[in-house]
Design an enzyme around this catalytic site. Structure first.
Site, PDB file in Angstrom:
ATOM      1  N   ASP A 261     -47.576 -32.661 -14.821  1.00 28.60           N
ATOM      2  CA  ASP A 261     -48.739 -32.826 -13.724  1.00 28.60           C
ATOM      3  C   ASP A 261     -49.938 -33.392 -14.258  1.00 28.60           C
ATOM      4  O   ASP A 261     -50.221 -32.901 -15.532  1.00 28.60           O
ATOM      5  CB  ASP A 261     -48.649 -31.604 -12.893  1.00 28.60           C
ATOM      6  CG  ASP A 261     -48.071 -31.444 -11.623  1.00 28.60           C
ATOM      7  OD1 ASP A 261     -47.294 -32.344 -11.596  1.00 28.60           O
ATOM      8  OD2 ASP A 261     -48.133 -30.449 -11.127  1.00 28.60           O
ATOM      9  N   ASP A 262     -50.857 -34.075 -13.595  1.00 26.35           N
ATOM     10  CA  ASP A 262     -52.230 -34.001 -13.715  1.00 26.35           C
ATOM     11  C   ASP A 262     -52.353 -35.200 -14.767  1.00 26.35           C
ATOM     12  O   ASP A 262     -53.703 -35.462 -15.058  1.00 26.35           O
ATOM     13  CB  ASP A 262     -52.822 -32.709 -14.152  1.00 26.35           C
ATOM     14  CG  ASP A 262     -52.865 -31.579 -13.280  1.00 26.35           C
ATOM     15  OD1 ASP A 262     -52.281 -31.841 -12.290  1.00 26.35           O
ATOM     16  OD2 ASP A 262     -53.132 -30.588 -13.721  1.00 26.35           O
TER      17      ASP A 262
ATOM     18  N   HIS B 194     -57.886 -34.289  -8.152  1.00 27.00           N
ATOM     19  CA  HIS B 194     -57.377 -32.977  -8.158  1.00 27.00           C
ATOM     20  C   HIS B 194     -57.574 -32.269  -7.297  1.00 27.00           C
ATOM     21  O   HIS B 194     -58.539 -30.914  -7.194  1.00 27.00           O
ATOM     22  CB  HIS B 194     -56.944 -32.331  -9.417  1.00 27.00           C
ATOM     23  CG  HIS B 194     -55.760 -31.500  -9.569  1.00 27.00           C
ATOM     24  ND1 HIS B 194     -55.911 -30.091  -9.066  1.00 27.00           N
ATOM     25  CD2 HIS B 194     -54.692 -31.401 -10.166  1.00 27.00           C
ATOM     26  CE1 HIS B 194     -54.875 -29.508  -9.544  1.00 27.00           C
ATOM     27  NE2 HIS B 194     -54.319 -30.360 -10.059  1.00 27.00           N
TER      28      HIS B 194
ATOM     29  N   HIS C 288     -47.531 -29.433 -17.936  1.00 29.99           N
ATOM     30  CA  HIS C 288     -48.625 -30.352 -18.092  1.00 29.99           C
ATOM     31  C   HIS C 288     -48.743 -31.241 -19.089  1.00 29.99           C
ATOM     32  O   HIS C 288     -48.118 -30.665 -20.125  1.00 29.99           O
ATOM     33  CB  HIS C 288     -50.032 -29.791 -17.628  1.00 29.99           C
ATOM     34  CG  HIS C 288     -50.153 -29.207 -16.206  1.00 29.99           C
ATOM     35  ND1 HIS C 288     -49.266 -27.807 -16.001  1.00 29.99           N
ATOM     36  CD2 HIS C 288     -50.622 -29.588 -15.210  1.00 29.99           C
ATOM     37  CE1 HIS C 288     -49.608 -27.394 -14.740  1.00 29.99           C
ATOM     38  NE2 HIS C 288     -50.252 -28.502 -14.182  1.00 29.99           N
TER      39      HIS C 288
ATOM     40  N   HIS D 246     -49.612 -37.417  -7.290  1.00 27.96           N
ATOM     41  CA  HIS D 246     -50.126 -35.964  -7.215  1.00 27.96           C
ATOM     42  C   HIS D 246     -51.169 -36.052  -6.494  1.00 27.96           C
ATOM     43  O   HIS D 246     -51.159 -35.413  -5.179  1.00 27.96           O
ATOM     44  CB  HIS D 246     -50.489 -35.676  -8.770  1.00 27.96           C
ATOM     45  CG  HIS D 246     -50.691 -34.148  -9.051  1.00 27.96           C
ATOM     46  ND1 HIS D 246     -49.857 -33.096  -8.466  1.00 27.96           N
ATOM     47  CD2 HIS D 246     -51.606 -33.539  -9.564  1.00 27.96           C
ATOM     48  CE1 HIS D 246     -50.195 -31.853  -8.958  1.00 27.96           C
ATOM     49  NE2 HIS D 246     -51.316 -32.258  -9.632  1.00 27.96           N
TER      50      HIS D 246
END
Length: 180
Positions: free
Chosen positions: A5-6, A60, A147, A56
Site C-alpha cells: 500500500d501507499d 491518502h 507497505h 488506493h
C-alpha cells in the site's frame, strides 16, 4: 500474498521489486495517484514485471470522511494516473484505512480488497516484529497487508516470503486469489 500500500516509493519500491523478482513472486500494489504521477518509471516497472496494480486513492484520504463526490474524484484521478503510465485501468481498490461506503459499489466499477493480516509495519522500524506478527496470524488464503515505504517493511516482506515459501505457501496476486 503480499499486497503493498501507499506507494510507489522511489527508494524502497525498486528494492522490493528486485527481491520479488529474485523470489519469483508477483504481488498486488495499491497505489496513490499522486505517487504514480511522481514516479511513473517505478509504476511502469511494476507493471512490466507482471505485478497487479490497484487503486488506493489519489491522496491518502479516508473516504468516509470526505464524502462521495471527493471519493469518486480520488478514484477517478488515480485510475487516470495508472492508465496514463500502464495503458490499463485497475480493477481493484483498497480504500485507505479500509474505509469504504457500500453505496459506492453501484458507482465504482472496482472490486474492493481488504486484508486478513495487518502487522502494522508502518508503525515500527523493527522488521523482526513485523515478521513475527505476520507469521503468528497467517493461514492459507490470507491477504497480508504490507507497505513499501521503509527498509524494515521491505526486509520483513522478504523474510515473510522466504519463511512461508519454505512452509509450502505460494504467493499470488489478489486477482488470482479471488478468482480461484
Amino acid at each position: 500474498m503480499t499486497p503493498a500500500d501507499d506507494g510507489p516509493n522511489p527508494e524502497y519500491t525498486p528494492k522490493l521489486l528486485d527481491g520479488l523478482e529474485k523470489r519469483g513472486v508477483k504481488a498486488t500494489f495499491f497505489l496513490l495517484g499522486e505517487e504514480v504521477k511522481q514516479y511513473p518509471d517505478v509504476v511502469r516497472r511494476m507493471h512490466d514485471d507482471g505485478h497487479l496494480i490497484g487503486v488506493h486513492s489519489y491522496k491518502h484520504v479516508n473516504f468516509k470522511e470526505v464524502g462521495t463526490a471527493c471519493t469518486l474524484q480520488q478514484i477517478e484521478k488515480t485510475q487516470k494516473a495508472i492508465y496514463d503510465v500502464t495503458g490499463e485501468y485497475a480493477g481493484y481498490i483498497r480504500p485507505p484505512y479500509g474505509c469504504w461506503q457500500k453505496e459506492l459499489d453501484a458507482q465504482v466499477n472496482l472490486i474492493e480488497v481488504l486484508w486478513n493480516v495487518d502487522p502494522r509495519d508502518w508503525a515500527t522500524t523493527d522488521a523482526d516484529t513485523v515478521v513475527q506478527r505476520v507469521l503468528k496470524d497467517t493461514k492459507p488464503g490470507d491477504i497480508i497487508l504490507l507497505h513499501d515505504a521503509s527498509a524494515s517493511s521491505v526486509q520483513a516482506a522478504f523474510t515473510v516470503i522466504d519463511t512461508l515459501q519454505k512452509q509450502g505457501y505460494s504467493f499470488v496476486t489478489v486477482e488470482e486469489l479471488l478468482l480461484e
